[in-house]
Design a protein around this motif. Structure first.
Motif, PDB file in Angstrom:
ATOM      1  N   ARG A 138       0.840  -1.217   0.000  1.00 18.82           N
ATOM      2  CA  ARG A 138       0.000   0.000   0.000  1.00 18.82           C
ATOM      3  C   ARG A 138       0.865   1.254   0.000  1.00 18.82           C
ATOM      4  N   ARG A 139       1.979   1.237   0.720  1.00 26.66           N
ATOM      5  CA  ARG A 139       2.866   2.407   0.743  1.00 26.66           C
ATOM      6  C   ARG A 139       3.478   2.633  -0.641  1.00 26.66           C
ATOM      7  N   GLU A 140       3.922   1.539  -1.280  1.00 25.76           N
ATOM      8  CA  GLU A 140       4.507   1.685  -2.614  1.00 25.76           C
ATOM      9  C   GLU A 140       3.475   2.192  -3.617  1.00 25.76           C
ATOM     10  N   ALA A 141       2.207   1.844  -3.395  1.00 29.62           N
ATOM     11  CA  ALA A 141       1.137   2.287  -4.291  1.00 29.62           C
ATOM     12  C   ALA A 141       0.669   3.705  -3.980  1.00 29.62           C
ATOM     13  N   GLY A 142       1.214   4.316  -2.928  1.00 33.61           N
ATOM     14  CA  GLY A 142       0.816   5.666  -2.569  1.00 33.61           C
ATOM     15  C   GLY A 142      -0.449   5.746  -1.747  1.00 33.61           C
ATOM     16  N   GLU A 143      -0.917   4.597  -1.223  1.00 33.59           N
ATOM     17  CA  GLU A 143      -2.155   4.576  -0.450  1.00 33.59           C
ATOM     18  C   GLU A 143      -1.902   4.764   1.042  1.00 33.59           C
ATOM     19  N   LEU A 144      -0.634   4.663   1.459  1.00 27.77           N
ATOM     20  CA  LEU A 144      -0.278   4.823   2.870  1.00 27.77           C
ATOM     21  C   LEU A 144       0.983   5.674   2.947  1.00 27.77           C
ATOM     22  N   VAL A 145       0.949   6.679   3.807  1.00 31.44           N
ATOM     23  CA  VAL A 145       2.131   7.499   4.058  1.00 31.44           C
ATOM     24  C   VAL A 145       2.702   7.074   5.405  1.00 31.44           C
ATOM     25  N   ALA A 146       3.911   6.533   5.393  1.00 31.19           N
ATOM     26  CA  ALA A 146       4.569   6.092   6.626  1.00 31.19           C
ATOM     27  C   ALA A 146       6.069   6.098   6.386  1.00 31.19           C
ATOM     28  N   VAL A 147       6.817   6.519   7.403  1.00 26.84           N
ATOM     29  CA  VAL A 147       8.276   6.543   7.281  1.00 26.84           C
ATOM     30  C   VAL A 147       8.843   5.133   7.424  1.00 26.84           C
ATOM     31  N   ASP A 148       8.381   4.398   8.428  1.00 26.59           N
ATOM     32  CA  ASP A 148       8.884   3.043   8.678  1.00 26.59           C
ATOM     33  C   ASP A 148       7.729   2.079   8.919  1.00 26.59           C
ATOM     34  N   ILE A 149       7.893   0.860   8.421  1.00 28.61           N
ATOM     35  CA  ILE A 149       6.980  -0.248   8.724  1.00 28.61           C
ATOM     36  C   ILE A 149       7.854  -1.365   9.259  1.00 28.61           C
ATOM     37  N   VAL A 150       7.721  -1.655  10.555  1.00 29.21           N
ATOM     38  CA  VAL A 150       8.690  -2.518  11.229  1.00 29.21           C
ATOM     39  C   VAL A 150       7.989  -3.741  11.817  1.00 29.21           C
ATOM     40  N   PRO A 151       8.162  -4.915  11.215  1.00 31.03           N
ATOM     41  CA  PRO A 151       7.565  -6.129  11.801  1.00 31.03           C
ATOM     42  C   PRO A 151       8.392  -6.636  12.968  1.00 31.03           C
ATOM     43  N   ALA A 152       7.722  -7.337  13.875  1.00 33.66           N
ATOM     44  CA  ALA A 152       8.384  -8.026  14.984  1.00 33.66           C
ATOM     45  C   ALA A 152       7.726  -9.400  15.099  1.00 33.66           C
ATOM     46  N   ALA A 153       7.921 -10.072  16.226  1.00 36.10           N
ATOM     47  CA  ALA A 153       7.415 -11.436  16.355  1.00 36.10           C
ATOM     48  C   ALA A 153       5.889 -11.493  16.268  1.00 36.10           C
ATOM     49  N   ARG A 154       5.188 -10.529  16.907  1.00 34.18           N
ATOM     50  CA  ARG A 154       3.727 -10.551  16.921  1.00 34.18           C
ATOM     51  C   ARG A 154       3.115  -9.187  16.614  1.00 34.18           C
TER      52      ARG A 154
END
Length: 203
Positions: free
Chosen positions: A31-47
């Motif tokens: 979604r961020r690459e498509a321009g639908e979400l503006v966010a600096v970081d998207i950081v996954p963790a265990a849960r």
């Protein structure tokens, strides 16, 4: 999946398991690459998945809550990397014993499983690789080693990992690689980023 605000500019998505984390990580990146979400970081963790640097946390939460992520199968099309691995780790025999198989079978299990970078942490460039079946988890060492060399391939819990630099560590060493996985002069510095598919092929 639950969405919780983290201050005025971030969200925390709480997921049921690592599969749901990967589903949402892939969806949010798409979604961020498509321009639908503006966010600096998207950081996954265990849960969890942290979505940081959004313009307005409340609006972003409403936006994300209205999305249905693509099925997990569609998210397993990330970059693919084969890591040449010499299987001579100090704990390889112990891992085989825990699995109640011989060493050759243990190597075949590890090298024959396509893993995926679930998230990064512990040290710069350290990736937590998941994908082993239930029941293959191994405990950490009772006491960590004061120094594990860079390139050591190791297992702990349900994860595999490769030490990008020398450091203390309590994971069980099963092999080593000469591949350089973290370089501050490269962009991005880490070769293993969330979503990357990895196979630890015998060298």
């Amino acid at each position: 999946m639950w969405i919780r605000p983290v201050g005025a500019r971030a969200l925390l998505l709480e997921c049921a398991d690592s599969a749901e984390v990967e589903t949402w990580r892939a969806e949010l990146w798409r979604r961020r690459e498509a321009g639908e979400l503006v966010a600096v970081d998207i950081v996954p963790a265990a849960r969890t998945v942290l979505v940081d640097g959004v313009p307005d946390a409340g609006e972003a939460a409403e936006l994300v809550a209205g999305w249905t992520p693509r099925p997990a199968a569609d998210s397993r099309d990330g970059d693919y990397l084969e890591v040449p691995t010499v299987y001579d780790g100090e704990d390889l025999s112990a891992v085989a014993e825990l699995w109640q198989v011989d060493v050759d079978t243990a190597v075949a299990r590890i090298s024959g499983t396509e893993l995926r970078v679930a998230f990064c942490g512990f040290a710069p460039g350290f990736a937590y690789l998941d994908g082993f079946p239930d029941g293959w988890a191994v405990p950490r060492l009772p006491s960590p080693r004061p120094r594990v060399p860079a390139g050591a391939v190791a297992l702990a819990g349900p994860y595999a990992g490769i030490y990008p630099s020398a450091s203390p560590g309590g994971w069980r060493l099963v092999g080593r690689t000469g591949m350089r996985l973290f370089d501050v002069h490269r962009d991005p510095p880490a070769r293993l980023v969330p979503g990357t598919r990895v196979r630890l092929v015998p060298a």
